[in-house]
Design a protein around this motif. Structure first.
Motif, PDB file in Angstrom:
ATOM      1  N   UNK A 134     -22.632  -3.853  10.510  1.00 44.21           N
ATOM      2  CA  UNK A 134     -21.488  -2.393  10.116  1.00 44.21           C
ATOM      3  C   UNK A 134     -20.354  -3.472  10.132  1.00 44.21           C
ATOM      4  N   UNK A 135     -19.701  -2.032   9.400  1.00 48.64           N
ATOM      5  CA  UNK A 135     -17.515  -1.671   8.878  1.00 48.64           C
ATOM      6  C   UNK A 135     -17.514  -0.609   8.921  1.00 48.64           C
ATOM      7  N   UNK A 136     -16.073  -0.139   8.970  1.00 56.39           N
ATOM      8  CA  UNK A 136     -16.084   0.734   8.602  1.00 56.39           C
ATOM      9  C   UNK A 136     -14.947   0.324   7.236  1.00 56.39           C
ATOM     10  N   UNK A 137     -14.720   1.210   6.059  1.00 51.35           N
ATOM     11  CA  UNK A 137     -13.668   1.449   4.677  1.00 51.35           C
ATOM     12  C   UNK A 137     -13.235   2.521   4.594  1.00 51.35           C
ATOM     13  N   UNK A 138     -12.177   2.630   4.070  1.00 46.74           N
ATOM     14  CA  UNK A 138     -11.003   3.653   3.991  1.00 46.74           C
ATOM     15  C   UNK A 138     -10.830   4.225   2.805  1.00 46.74           C
ATOM     16  N   UNK A 139     -11.349   5.144   2.386  1.00 48.25           N
ATOM     17  CA  UNK A 139     -10.579   5.534   0.702  1.00 48.25           C
ATOM     18  C   UNK A 139      -9.029   4.672   0.461  1.00 48.25           C
ATOM     19  N   UNK A 140      -9.351   4.574  -1.000  1.00 45.86           N
ATOM     20  CA  UNK A 140      -8.211   2.779  -1.517  1.00 45.86           C
ATOM     21  C   UNK A 140      -6.864   3.709  -1.012  1.00 45.86           C
ATOM     22  N   UNK A 141      -6.535   4.489  -1.201  1.00 49.91           N
ATOM     23  CA  UNK A 141      -5.320   5.511  -1.500  1.00 49.91           C
ATOM     24  C   UNK A 141      -4.947   5.387  -0.267  1.00 49.91           C
ATOM     25  N   UNK A 142      -5.567   5.893   0.449  1.00 48.01           N
ATOM     26  CA  UNK A 142      -4.928   6.127   1.993  1.00 48.01           C
ATOM     27  C   UNK A 142      -4.307   5.025   2.811  1.00 48.01           C
ATOM     28  N   UNK A 143      -5.185   3.975   2.331  1.00 53.34           N
ATOM     29  CA  UNK A 143      -5.187   3.331   3.038  1.00 53.34           C
ATOM     30  C   UNK A 143      -4.180   2.285   1.947  1.00 53.34           C
ATOM     31  N   UNK A 144      -4.645   2.032   1.311  1.00 55.14           N
ATOM     32  CA  UNK A 144      -2.762   1.420   0.814  1.00 55.14           C
ATOM     33  C   UNK A 144      -1.393   2.233   1.049  1.00 55.14           C
ATOM     34  N   UNK A 145      -1.058   3.348   1.655  1.00 57.13           N
ATOM     35  CA  UNK A 145      -0.224   4.265   1.732  1.00 57.13           C
ATOM     36  C   UNK A 145      -0.153   3.600   3.595  1.00 57.13           C
ATOM     37  N   UNK A 146      -0.914   3.521   4.000  1.00 55.00           N
ATOM     38  CA  UNK A 146      -1.047   2.922   5.922  1.00 55.00           C
ATOM     39  C   UNK A 146      -0.600   0.863   5.741  1.00 55.00           C
ATOM     40  N   UNK A 147      -0.757   0.633   5.075  1.00 53.30           N
ATOM     41  CA  UNK A 147      -0.957  -0.870   4.689  1.00 53.30           C
ATOM     42  C   UNK A 147       0.712  -0.822   4.257  1.00 53.30           C
ATOM     43  N   UNK A 148       0.654  -0.249   3.498  1.00 52.15           N
ATOM     44  CA  UNK A 148       2.610  -0.083   2.886  1.00 52.15           C
ATOM     45  C   UNK A 148       3.766  -0.024   3.816  1.00 52.15           C
ATOM     46  N   UNK A 149       3.196   0.947   5.059  1.00 57.03           N
ATOM     47  CA  UNK A 149       3.910   1.454   6.063  1.00 57.03           C
ATOM     48  C   UNK A 149       3.546   0.628   7.144  1.00 57.03           C
ATOM     49  N   UNK A 150       2.581  -0.226   7.496  1.00 59.67           N
ATOM     50  CA  UNK A 150       2.816  -1.834   8.092  1.00 59.67           C
ATOM     51  C   UNK A 150       3.821  -3.088   7.966  1.00 59.67           C
ATOM     52  N   UNK A 151       3.507  -3.142   6.051  1.00 61.02           N
ATOM     53  CA  UNK A 151       3.994  -3.923   5.772  1.00 61.02           C
ATOM     54  C   UNK A 151       5.976  -3.933   5.979  1.00 61.02           C
ATOM     55  N   UNK A 152       5.796  -2.671   5.831  1.00 60.01           N
ATOM     56  CA  UNK A 152       7.733  -1.750   5.683  1.00 60.01           C
ATOM     57  C   UNK A 152       7.759  -2.054   7.412  1.00 60.01           C
ATOM     58  N   UNK A 153       7.106  -1.054   9.030  1.00 64.93           N
ATOM     59  CA  UNK A 153       7.157  -0.626   9.901  1.00 64.93           C
ATOM     60  C   UNK A 153       6.962  -1.540  11.353  1.00 64.93           C
ATOM     61  N   UNK A 154       6.287  -2.833  10.731  1.00 62.24           N
ATOM     62  CA  UNK A 154       5.660  -4.089  11.704  1.00 62.24           C
ATOM     63  C   UNK A 154       6.313  -5.213  11.393  1.00 62.24           C
TER      64      UNK A 154
END
Length: 259
Positions: A134-154
């Motif tokens: 089993x795995x989990x996948x996410x809508x690519x537009x929503x996932x992309x924004x989350x990934x971007x904010x990780x680069x910016x804020x983590x």
């Protein structure tokens, strides 16, 4: 409910689901492989993988594998994740072989976000074939924004840049592709089931009920790096949305995502 030995957990490949696995046998790292529940969880990126990891690890016994979490989380204790393995299995290139040899020398049999094809090669075939993957996948537009904010804020992330704009993030091309975590080299899924991030609690509760694993809801594992709470449609320009659609053609085709 499946019967069998006590559970164990493992995680999956860093910087690129899957991802985690629940497994028991010496020497696996960051996945979760449960013998009791006959479950293998491949950990993907930006899909609540750490929260799932924390919840599943609560049901692991002393012989199960619990891999390290990064960044570290208080109360999470890793165990039984080291071990050697045949480094020539599932080798498709010289880079694959070098990677496997390095990890074998370090005894990193499993690790954070290990791709399913490597996890498959490092565990007994009988386990891989007979357990539910089993795995989990996410809508690519929503996932992309989350990934971007990780680069910016983590601050802990190697690509951290507090001045990063979304356009520059997209131009960099370091995007959140999860398919390599749960697909083989030809792009065909290696997992039996892909849970949807947008209905994760329901999908996970249904899965746990099916295999007889107690489920009390997901903990909130990490701080909220996405400080802009707007939905992706309220943030992305038409050009940005189109760029993301082109970049994630494979995942969109696999799961039928729509903007």
């Amino acid at each position: 409910m499946r019967n069998g030995p006590a559970p164990l957990t493992i995680g999956v490949l860093s910087g690129t689901f899957a991802h985690q696995v629940i497994f028991a046998n010496a020497g696996f790292r960051r996945m979760i492989v449960s013998h009791r529940y006959r479950l293998i969880f491949i950990k993907t990126l930006k899909s609540a993988g750490t929260s799932i990891e924390l919840e599943l690890s609560r049901h692991c016994g002393p012989t199960d594998i619990i891999t390290p979490i990064f960044p570290k989380i208080d109360g999470h204790v890793s165990q039984n994740w080291r071990g050697v393995f045949p480094p020539w299995r599932e080798v498709r290139s010289a880079a694959d072989l070098r990677k496997n040899v390095r990890e074998c020398v370090r005894r990193d049999r499993f690790y954070n976000h290990i791709p399913a094809r490597f996890a498959k090669a490092r565990m007994p075939p009988k386990i891989w074939i007979s357990y539910l993957k089993v795995c989990v996948e996410r809508n690519p537009w929503d996932k992309t924004l989350s990934h971007y904010h990780m680069f910016r804020n983590a601050a802990w992330h190697r690509h951290h840049d507090p001045e990063l704009t979304l356009d520059r993030y997209l131009a960099n091309g370091i995007l959140c592709h999860n398919a390599p975590f749960y697909c083989d080299a030809s792009g065909k899924p290696l997992v039996d089931r892909v849970l949807r991030f947008d209905r994760l609690n329901d999908d996970l509760a249904e899965l746990c009920d099916e295999i007889g694993l107690p489920f009390g809801g997901l903990p909130h594992a990490k701080g909220d790096l996405r400080r802009d709470g707007r939905k992706y449609k309220d943030v992305l320009t038409e050009k940005q949305a189109s760029e993301i659609a082109r970049a994630f053609t494979h995942e969109i085709a696999l799961h039928g995502w729509e903007y």
